[in-house]
Design a protein around this motif. Sequence first.
Motif, PDB file in Angstrom:
ATOM      1  N   UNK A 160       0.874  -1.171   0.000  1.00  0.00           N
ATOM      2  CA  UNK A 160       0.000   0.000   0.000  1.00  0.00           C
ATOM      3  C   UNK A 160       0.914   1.224   0.000  1.00  0.00           C
ATOM      4  N   UNK A 161       0.771   2.075  -1.014  1.00  0.00           N
ATOM      5  CA  UNK A 161       1.726   3.161  -1.186  1.00  0.00           C
ATOM      6  C   UNK A 161       1.064   4.534  -1.180  1.00  0.00           C
ATOM      7  N   UNK A 162       0.030   4.694  -0.378  1.00  0.00           N
ATOM      8  CA  UNK A 162      -0.559   6.022  -0.161  1.00  0.00           C
ATOM      9  C   UNK A 162       0.317   6.729   0.867  1.00  0.00           C
ATOM     10  N   UNK A 163       1.118   7.680   0.420  1.00  0.00           N
ATOM     11  CA  UNK A 163       2.204   8.206   1.249  1.00  0.00           C
ATOM     12  C   UNK A 163       1.710   8.876   2.525  1.00  0.00           C
ATOM     13  N   UNK A 164       0.875   9.888   2.407  1.00  0.00           N
ATOM     14  CA  UNK A 164       0.491  10.670   3.586  1.00  0.00           C
ATOM     15  C   UNK A 164      -0.301   9.839   4.589  1.00  0.00           C
ATOM     16  N   UNK A 165      -1.220   9.018   4.114  1.00  0.00           N
ATOM     17  CA  UNK A 165      -1.984   8.181   5.051  1.00  0.00           C
ATOM     18  C   UNK A 165      -1.073   7.134   5.688  1.00  0.00           C
TER      19      UNK A 165
END
Length: 247
Positions: A160-165
């Motif tokens: 999972x590469x959703x940076x801010x979350x």
Amino acid sequence: MPAITASKYLVQAAWDDVPHLDEKTKAELLSSYPPHMRKARSQGIPSMGAGAIYPVDLDDIEVAPFAIPRFWKRAYALDVGWKCTAAIWGAEDPADGTIYLYAEHYRGHQLPVIHAQAIKARGIWIKGAIDPAARGRSQRDGEQLIADYKGQGLDLVNAVNAVESGLYEVWALLETGRLKVFSTLVNLKAEYKLYRRDEHGKIVKEFDHAMDAMRYLIATWSKIASVQVPDRTVGGGSVIADSDAGY
């Protein structure tokens, strides 16, 4: 000394390295700085101020290594690149949900087969997550690199590469004491101290391979964390839970 590149190393200088400062002078200087700047001034550790992505003191999350129980879930995450490839392993205490980062692989300028051998040596059964882009020059390159690692026998999923979350998820665990780091992870700790945003609020994308791997691991934990399946059976189907002890 942890390597930043093949020709650069991280060196920290502290007041104890300056012989002309006596204890009285050190105390006076230390008292003149606000609390959040004292380690930066006295020990050469970057300030955990507004620029730090994880404003949690390393002393609060570092623990002495211990033997990981067999029944704890484990997983790892992999951030790959030619200059540096980093993998971070974690194990979850089922009693309270705390995740302990207990091992690291940190090496540059090697082919996937070399990295894969080191990763499998820590437990070929452990599932991992890998950066979906895999540091490729293009998406096609990244997909081929992921295939190369899977071809070496690694059980991998796209992280999972959703940076801010992902950053927030890691920070929440750190802040609540549910993410700890073994003191032996020297490269992760070195990156942690320097992991920051610039004056425009953007993440400084250098010397951050272990930090990316840590984020992938936490963000993808529920998909990959597992307990080792007993590896031998005897007649009648009874399970030998420990192949070393024989029972």
